[in-house]
Design a protein around this motif. Structure first.
Motif, PDB file in Angstrom:
ATOM      1  N   ILE A 122       0.853  -1.188   0.000  1.00 53.79           N
ATOM      2  CA  ILE A 122       0.000   0.000   0.000  1.00 53.79           C
ATOM      3  C   ILE A 122       0.886   1.234   0.000  1.00 53.79           C
ATOM      4  CG2 ILE A 122      -1.822   1.266   1.203  1.00 53.79           C
ATOM      5  CD1 ILE A 122      -1.260  -2.372   2.069  1.00 53.79           C
ATOM      6  N   ASP A 123       0.670   2.096  -0.979  1.00 51.87           N
ATOM      7  CA  ASP A 123       1.445   3.322  -1.124  1.00 51.87           C
ATOM      8  C   ASP A 123       0.508   4.503  -0.937  1.00 51.87           C
ATOM      9  OD1 ASP A 123       2.987   5.487  -1.888  1.00 51.87           O
ATOM     10  OD2 ASP A 123       3.834   4.503  -3.661  1.00 51.87           O
ATOM     11  N   THR A 124       0.683   5.242   0.155  1.00 50.63           N
ATOM     12  CA  THR A 124      -0.180   6.403   0.414  1.00 50.63           C
ATOM     13  C   THR A 124       0.342   7.664  -0.246  1.00 50.63           C
ATOM     14  OG1 THR A 124       0.922   7.192   2.427  1.00 50.63           O
ATOM     15  CG2 THR A 124      -0.681   5.405   2.683  1.00 50.63           C
ATOM     16  N   GLY A 125       1.526   7.578  -0.875  1.00 53.38           N
ATOM     17  CA  GLY A 125       2.200   8.762  -1.383  1.00 53.38           C
ATOM     18  C   GLY A 125       3.222   9.291  -0.411  1.00 53.38           C
ATOM     19  N   VAL A 126       3.102   8.904   0.852  1.00 55.42           N
ATOM     20  CA  VAL A 126       4.063   9.295   1.888  1.00 55.42           C
ATOM     21  C   VAL A 126       4.777   8.064   2.430  1.00 55.42           C
ATOM     22  CG1 VAL A 126       4.370  10.439   4.119  1.00 55.42           C
ATOM     23  CG2 VAL A 126       2.671  11.297   2.497  1.00 55.42           C
ATOM     24  N   ILE A 127       4.043   7.004   2.667  1.00 53.81           N
ATOM     25  CA  ILE A 127       4.637   5.754   3.165  1.00 53.81           C
ATOM     26  C   ILE A 127       4.261   4.610   2.227  1.00 53.81           C
ATOM     27  CG2 ILE A 127       4.717   6.451   5.588  1.00 53.81           C
ATOM     28  CD1 ILE A 127       2.158   4.771   6.017  1.00 53.81           C
ATOM     29  N   ILE A 128       5.099   3.602   2.208  1.00 49.18           N
ATOM     30  CA  ILE A 128       4.829   2.365   1.472  1.00 49.18           C
ATOM     31  C   ILE A 128       4.869   1.231   2.488  1.00 49.18           C
ATOM     32  CG2 ILE A 128       5.539   0.824  -0.394  1.00 49.18           C
ATOM     33  CD1 ILE A 128       7.096   3.245  -1.556  1.00 49.18           C
ATOM     34  N   CYS A 129       3.731   0.593   2.693  1.00 52.80           N
ATOM     35  CA  CYS A 129       3.611  -0.452   3.707  1.00 52.80           C
ATOM     36  C   CYS A 129       3.393  -1.796   3.015  1.00 52.80           C
ATOM     37  CB  CYS A 129       2.451  -0.148   4.650  1.00 52.80           C
ATOM     38  SG  CYS A 129       2.234  -1.368   5.971  1.00 52.80           S
ATOM     39  N   THR A 130       4.222  -2.763   3.365  1.00 50.90           N
ATOM     40  CA  THR A 130       4.091  -4.116   2.829  1.00 50.90           C
ATOM     41  C   THR A 130       3.485  -5.005   3.908  1.00 50.90           C
ATOM     42  OG1 THR A 130       6.021  -3.789   1.411  1.00 50.90           O
ATOM     43  CG2 THR A 130       5.310  -6.057   1.791  1.00 50.90           C
ATOM     44  N   VAL A 131       2.283  -5.526   3.629  1.00 48.19           N
ATOM     45  CA  VAL A 131       1.521  -6.329   4.589  1.00 48.19           C
ATOM     46  C   VAL A 131       1.540  -7.775   4.134  1.00 48.19           C
ATOM     47  CG1 VAL A 131      -0.709  -6.660   5.706  1.00 48.19           C
ATOM     48  CG2 VAL A 131       0.028  -4.350   5.081  1.00 48.19           C
ATOM     49  N   ASN A 132       2.030  -8.645   4.976  1.00 56.17           N
ATOM     50  CA  ASN A 132       2.074 -10.070   4.648  1.00 56.17           C
ATOM     51  C   ASN A 132       0.668 -10.654   4.553  1.00 56.17           C
ATOM     52  OD1 ASN A 132       4.878 -10.194   4.622  1.00 56.17           O
ATOM     53  ND2 ASN A 132       5.014 -10.707   6.790  1.00 56.17           N
ATOM     54  N   GLY A 139      -1.982  10.273   1.141  1.00 56.87           N
ATOM     55  CA  GLY A 139      -1.215  11.434   1.554  1.00 56.87           C
ATOM     56  C   GLY A 139      -0.849  11.478   3.012  1.00 56.87           C
ATOM     57  N   LEU A 140      -1.126  10.411   3.778  1.00 52.19           N
ATOM     58  CA  LEU A 140      -0.844  10.441   5.209  1.00 52.19           C
ATOM     59  C   LEU A 140       0.287   9.484   5.575  1.00 52.19           C
ATOM     60  CD1 LEU A 140      -4.351  10.638   6.918  1.00 52.19           C
ATOM     61  CD2 LEU A 140      -2.855  12.482   6.156  1.00 52.19           C
ATOM     62  N   GLU A 141       0.963   9.829   6.656  1.00 51.21           N
ATOM     63  CA  GLU A 141       2.041   8.998   7.190  1.00 51.21           C
ATOM     64  C   GLU A 141       1.551   8.058   8.273  1.00 51.21           C
ATOM     65  OE1 GLU A 141       4.799  11.797   8.894  1.00 51.21           O
ATOM     66  OE2 GLU A 141       3.543  12.156  10.664  1.00 51.21           O
ATOM     67  N   SER A 142       0.250   8.050   8.508  1.00 46.55           N
ATOM     68  CA  SER A 142      -0.322   7.272   9.614  1.00 46.55           C
ATOM     69  C   SER A 142      -1.063   6.044   9.103  1.00 46.55           C
ATOM     70  CB  SER A 142      -1.267   8.142  10.441  1.00 46.55           C
ATOM     71  OG  SER A 142      -2.308   8.655   9.637  1.00 46.55           O
ATOM     72  N   ILE A 143      -1.193   5.064   9.993  1.00 47.73           N
ATOM     73  CA  ILE A 143      -1.960   3.843   9.743  1.00 47.73           C
ATOM     74  C   ILE A 143      -2.803   3.586  10.984  1.00 47.73           C
ATOM     75  CG2 ILE A 143      -1.887   1.389   9.170  1.00 47.73           C
ATOM     76  CD1 ILE A 143       1.034   1.816   8.285  1.00 47.73           C
ATOM     77  N   ARG A 144      -4.079   3.320  10.776  1.00 45.36           N
ATOM     78  CA  ARG A 144      -4.955   2.964  11.897  1.00 45.36           C
ATOM     79  C   ARG A 144      -5.112   1.451  11.928  1.00 45.36           C
ATOM     80  NH1 ARG A 144     -10.869   2.783  12.140  1.00 45.36           N
ATOM     81  NH2 ARG A 144     -11.519   2.734  14.323  1.00 45.36           N
ATOM     82  N   LEU A 145      -5.044   0.873  13.133  1.00 43.76           N
ATOM     83  CA  LEU A 145      -5.198  -0.560  13.312  1.00 43.76           C
ATOM     84  C   LEU A 145      -6.352  -0.832  14.267  1.00 43.76           C
ATOM     85  CD1 LEU A 145      -1.981   0.004  12.820  1.00 43.76           C
ATOM     86  CD2 LEU A 145      -1.727  -2.354  13.560  1.00 43.76           C
ATOM     87  N   VAL A 146      -7.198  -1.791  13.914  1.00 43.27           N
ATOM     88  CA  VAL A 146      -8.261  -2.261  14.799  1.00 43.27           C
ATOM     89  C   VAL A 146      -8.028  -3.747  15.023  1.00 43.27           C
ATOM     90  CG1 VAL A 146     -10.741  -2.581  15.121  1.00 43.27           C
ATOM     91  CG2 VAL A 146      -9.887  -0.509  14.009  1.00 43.27           C
ATOM     92  N   HIS A 147      -7.709  -4.094  16.257  1.00 45.55           N
ATOM     93  CA  HIS A 147      -7.289  -5.454  16.617  1.00 45.55           C
ATOM     94  C   HIS A 147      -8.333  -6.121  17.494  1.00 45.55           C
ATOM     95  CE1 HIS A 147      -5.482  -8.200  19.667  1.00 45.55           C
ATOM     96  NE2 HIS A 147      -4.841  -8.687  18.621  1.00 45.55           N
ATOM     97  N   THR A 148      -8.758  -7.314  17.090  1.00 47.25           N
ATOM     98  CA  THR A 148      -9.698  -8.106  17.868  1.00 47.25           C
ATOM     99  C   THR A 148      -9.095  -9.479  18.130  1.00 47.25           C
ATOM    100  OG1 THR A 148     -11.593  -7.011  16.826  1.00 47.25           O
ATOM    101  CG2 THR A 148     -12.021  -9.095  17.948  1.00 47.25           C
ATOM    102  N   PHE A 149      -9.156  -9.915  19.373  1.00 47.24           N
ATOM    103  CA  PHE A 149      -8.797 -11.306  19.644  1.00 47.24           C
ATOM    104  C   PHE A 149      -9.973 -12.004  20.294  1.00 47.24           C
ATOM    105  CE2 PHE A 149      -8.250 -10.229  24.046  1.00 47.24           C
ATOM    106  CZ  PHE A 149      -8.307 -11.429  24.738  1.00 47.24           C
ATOM    107  N   HIS A 150     -10.080 -13.307  20.030  1.00 48.91           N
ATOM    108  CA  HIS A 150     -11.142 -14.141  20.576  1.00 48.91           C
ATOM    109  C   HIS A 150     -10.531 -15.153  21.534  1.00 48.91           C
ATOM    110  CE1 HIS A 150     -12.579 -12.683  16.663  1.00 48.91           C
ATOM    111  NE2 HIS A 150     -13.794 -12.766  17.152  1.00 48.91           N
ATOM    112  N   TYR A 151     -11.224 -15.381  22.627  1.00 48.93           N
ATOM    113  CA  TYR A 151     -10.710 -16.342  23.604  1.00 48.93           C
ATOM    114  C   TYR A 151     -11.275 -17.728  23.309  1.00 48.93           C
ATOM    115  CZ  TYR A 151      -9.187 -18.432  27.972  1.00 48.93           C
ATOM    116  OH  TYR A 151      -8.570 -19.230  28.907  1.00 48.93           O
ATOM    117  N   ASP A 152     -10.375 -18.714  23.123  1.00 42.21           N
ATOM    118  CA  ASP A 152     -10.803 -20.084  22.879  1.00 42.21           C
ATOM    119  C   ASP A 152     -10.025 -21.067  23.753  1.00 42.21           C
ATOM    120  OD1 ASP A 152      -8.350 -19.819  21.649  1.00 42.21           O
ATOM    121  OD2 ASP A 152      -8.897 -20.930  19.846  1.00 42.21           O
TER     122      ASP A 152
END
Length: 878
Positions: free
Chosen positions: A120-130, A226-239
């Motif tokens: 993902i290239d925002t124009g400011v950062i390039i993030c490689t997500v596995n 155009g932003l240097e930021s990334i928002r993350l929403v993390h959910t874990f489930h208990y099993d």
């Protein structure tokens, strides 16, 4: 030539910030529409402009829900704001001569997909997500004008979990810790720009030294052009097994490359109102004077400093001799205390550096060429949280954000007792079904990839944005005009009687806002929920009394808070409602397993009650947040409950009253079928899935065919494969449960969607009948049902009774509604003035008769009554 597009009459729509951002932000928000007002083609031609200067902002739009005629009921939009001076925006129709805003994005976000990753290239950062395997973020490279290749500011982003196992015997306790790392099993690109991109990852935590995998997770990453930021929403489930599997630590870690000398590397933690800022090699020595003190001031501010090898040789030798601090950590161990420690290296003691009350939840590590900042939402509210920065003396630091800090006691998800207490504690069922298997918890995080170490002001602005992410909202009058979420009133103080009611509504909200803080309703598993009812003898809420402890959405306080926000636009109320939605949709609900699609009724622990019911998990509670914000996680949850009715076959909600018979299960028209219908309505409007519309109509037809329509029952035999409700006679089950758990609010919206006059008349009939004198009830029913049938707790009936009065123009019923509301304690008492000062552990304010059930229902029903029968409100209110 561009086609002429019909412009919706609602346009332009005024938008404003819930809270004005102090930093460049990406924002996603929702807008409601009247039936038939906006079609799919017109949606493509909406544009966002700034009234202050007329400039347009690139806009990405998509439909979120549809009316039955195919027109758009809710739309969702994304944009980027780089001008913090702009308070208002306007959503308008694009003119014929304008190019589509989506094609004019100057800083276009692009996504490239390979077999192994999304780039993902925002124009400011390039993030490689596995896309698969261990490690989430392979790298983040920040573009730099002086370096066309860019510089890597982060790599090896991954989830981490520490499991604690306890073994007791012969008077000894042995504790074994096992480390796990997130392993992604699937990756989906949910949006690919041009303004916003969303990547969804799902996986499990895998043990480092065994084959065990557990704790399923979902992680979404949000990118904006155009932003240097990334928002993350993390959910874990208990099993896991709560008797054996204690979570000692849970978080996400990143590797941050460090360049340059140790004294030009920087560590930051946000405190209560300021910042902890140090370097692995501080310039502070006992001989730091003169120009070296000035350099020390520069270093403390985050600036790079330079030395002359010859001129500064002696001072550099002092630095060589001084301690090198390799690790730093902040632990928020309660809602009122945090500590910061640092140490030189493994095997050495941690030195306390600072203490405070409520840390800001932002950490940063970086050096020459930039670094990484991470800010966690509700950091101190969802304690025990933490931030840890290590290996700062090497060429790659480790930044870990702990959703649950390993420096606190391990998570204990066991029940509070080994048996249930039905009679003494109102725990609902004899079976002990107190299991956390299948519950979840969601945390939110924002990353900033910086070109240099941010100054204190910028870091504090980052912290403020992470704590309360920016959101655009419509004016309350527009939500009201569009009919968003059914019937509710705008504040009206035009008469003394209405002023009187508005004061009481404000007083109840103020009481609970203060009570959250006074009673410290905080913590990883608790934040967002209210307590159920009060014990005036001990001056505490019934925290240890089974069915009277946590509220767990009993009598829909979620709906009360959301409707209060819609009518007021208050940011503080939005955050209360948001926190309750996050909690009740995750912690109180089973997302997989035996009880999938059901939730746990109120208890000492949120998952403790043996009653597992659909109404706790119903989509109707969470739609508000989804449509106002576009939150995909809540969207997942709402869709996951679409077939919750099948879970009642496994666990019949009426099993204590009806033996197994020819029906697969037994349900009440409310709250059970009402909850199902909210799930089906949401599925139908979001995806135009008419199979779920058909289940709604099947159920309605069955109720229409009953002896006394909605007044009948209220328990039916039920088959989830057909949706058929089979009458079982008119039992003596309390009718108040049909209308106090969100049923009327769902059914009002269904009435608007289906335009079925018979259904509308049934709702009105039920409302008018509910509070009739018994002789009138008997005359109406003609002896079909006995006088023993229970129509109890009249305050719970006011919303549907007001609808009946409105629909049938029945002044007597309207007057009866107002009498019920005004004679109730919440109608008589202004809570802002009536609290008594008492002493418990310390002095506190107390309303000794308080209970959240009636606070919620009185408020919600009063707001609806003011809309439907406000003209019948008596002039005198006391």
């Amino acid at each position: 030539m561009k086609e002429m597009v019909v412009v919706p009459t609602a346009l332009p729509i005024s938008l404003h910030w819930l809270k004005k951002p102090a930093i460049d932000v990406g924002v996603t928000w929702g807008v409601p529409w009247k039936k038939g007002e906006l079609d799919r083609e017109a949606l493509k031609n909406l544009c966002l402009s700034m009234p202050e200067n007329g400039n347009h902002v690139p806009l990405q739009s998509w439909p979120a829900a549809f009316w039955p005629d195919g027109s758009i009921k809710w739309s969702t939009h994304s944009a980027v704001s780089k001008n913090s001076d702009i308070q208002h925006y306007s959503l308008a129709a694009m003119t014929i001569n304008q190019a589509a805003p989506a094609t004019e994005v100057t800083e276009r976000l692009t996504v490239q997909e390979t077999d192994e990753a999304f780039i993902i290239d925002t124009g400011v950062i390039i993030c490689t997500v596995n896309k698969q395997g261990k490690g989430l973020i392979r790298s983040i490279v920040r573009r730099n004008l002086a370096d066309t290749e860019g510089r890597e500011v982060c790599s090896n982003g991954g989830l981490v979990c520490i499991r604690e196992q306890r073994d007791e015997g012969s008077g000894t306790l042995s504790i074994h810790e096992e480390r796990f790392a997130g392993r992604t099993l699937s990756a989906i690109l949910e949006q690919d720009g041009p303004v916003r991109a969303v990547v969804k990852l799902e996986g499990l935590h895998q043990a480092s030294h065994s084959a065990r995998e557990w704790l399923p997770y979902t992680l979404r990453l949000y990118f904006y052009a155009g932003l240097e930021s990334i928002r993350l929403v993390h959910t874990f489930h208990y099993d896991g097994n709560p008797q054996q599997d204690f979570i000692k630590g849970l978080g996400i870690e990143f590797t941050v490359p460090l360049r340059g000398p140790l004294y030009n590397r920087h560590v930051r933690f946000a405190g209560d109102s300021g910042l902890f800022g140090e370097s692995p090699k501080t310039l502070h020595t006992r001989r730091t004077k003169g120009k070296y003190r000035d350099l020390f001031v520069d270093q403390a501010a985050g600036h790079s400093v330079k030395f002359d090898p010859e001129e500064d040789a002696y001072f550099l030798s002092l630095l060589d001799d001084s301690a090198t601090w390799g690790s730093f950590r902040l632990v928020q161990n309660s809602s009122g205390h945090y500590g910061i420690w640092k140490r030189t290296e493994d095997g050495c003691a941690w030195v306390k550096a600072a203490e405070g009350r409520r840390a800001g939840g932002l950490g940063y590590v970086g050096a020459e060429g930039g670094g990484l900042a991470a800010g966690m939402k509700n950091f101190w509210r969802k304690h025990p949280a933490g931030m840890e920065i290590g290996s700062t003396a090497t060429d790659a630091a480790a930044l870990t954000v702990w959703f649950w800090s390993p420096d606190a006691a391990a998570m204990d998800l066991r029940h509070y007792d080994t048996k249930t207490h039905v009679e003494s504690s109102y725990e609902g069922a004899e079976e002990l079904r107190a299991t956390p298997f299948g519950i979840a918890n969601t945390s939110e995080l924002t990353l900033w990839c910086t070109a240099q170490t941010p100054g204190p002001e910028l870091l504090q602005r980052m912290q403020a944005e992470a704590e309360e992410p920016s959101l655009l909202v419509c004016e309350p009058a527009y939500y009201h005009e569009a009919g968003a979420f059914g019937f509710w009133s705008l504040p009206d103080r035009s008469t003394p009687a209405k002023e009187y009611l508005e004061e009481r509504l404000d007083g109840i909200i103020s009481f609970y806002k203060e009570e959250i803080e006074q009673r410290k309703w905080y913590g990883f598993w608790d934040y967002g929920d209210f307590m159920h009812s009060y014990d005036p003898v001990r001056h505490v809420w019934n925290y240890d009394l089974g069915g009277c402890a946590w509220q767990n959405s009993e009598l829909v306080p979620n709906m009360w808070l959301w409707v209060t926000f819609l009518r007021s636009g208050r940011a503080d109320v939005f955050r209360m409602a948001e926190a309750m939605t996050r909690h009740t949709s995750e912690v109180d609900v089973y997302h997989f397993g035996e009880y999938a699609g059901l939730g746990s009724r109120h208890n000492v622990v949120h998952w403790g009650c043996g009653c597992k019911e659909a109404r706790i998990a119903m989509a109707g509670l969470h739609r508000y947040y989804y449509y106002l914000t576009g939150d995909e996680r809540v969207g997942d949850i709402m869709d996951s409950v679409k077939d919750a009715d099948y879970s009642t076959v496994t666990l019949d909600p009426m099993r204590a009253y009806f033996a197994k018979d020819e029906f697969p299960t037994h349900v009440r028209v409310g709250p059970d079928w009402a909850a199902f219908s909210s799930n089906w309505m949401t599925r139908w409007e979001r995806f135009e899935d008419t199979a779920y519309r058909a289940k709604i109509i099947t159920g309605m037809d069955c109720i229409k065919a009953a002896n006394l329509r909605l007044l009948s029952g209220p328990t039916y035999g039920y088959d989830p494969t057909t949706g058929i409700l089979s009458g079982m006679g008119d039992d003596n089950w309390g009718r108040h449960l049909a209308i106090s758990m969100g049923g009327p609010q769902v059914w009002f919206e269904l009435a608007a969607m289906l335009e079925d006059p018979v259904w509308e008349d049934m709702l009105a009939e039920f409302g008018v009948f509910y509070n009739l004198p018994q002789e009138e009830k008997d005359a109406f029913t003609g002896g079909l049902i006995s006088g023993k049938l229970r129509f109890e707790h009249p305050v719970l009936s006011v919303a549907i009774a007001a609808y009946g009065a409105y629909y049938r123009k029945d002044l007597v019923t309207a007057e009866r509604c107002w009498s019920i509301l005004l004679e109730n304690p919440f109608g008589r008492v202004n809570l802002q003035k009536e609290a008594e000062r008492v002493t418990y552990m310390a002095e506190l304010n107390e309303i000794d008769w308080m209970n959240t059930n009636e606070a919620s229902q009185w408020s919600l029903n009063t707001i609806i009554a003011l809309e439907l029968i406000g003209s019948a409100l008596p002039e005198r209110t006391n």
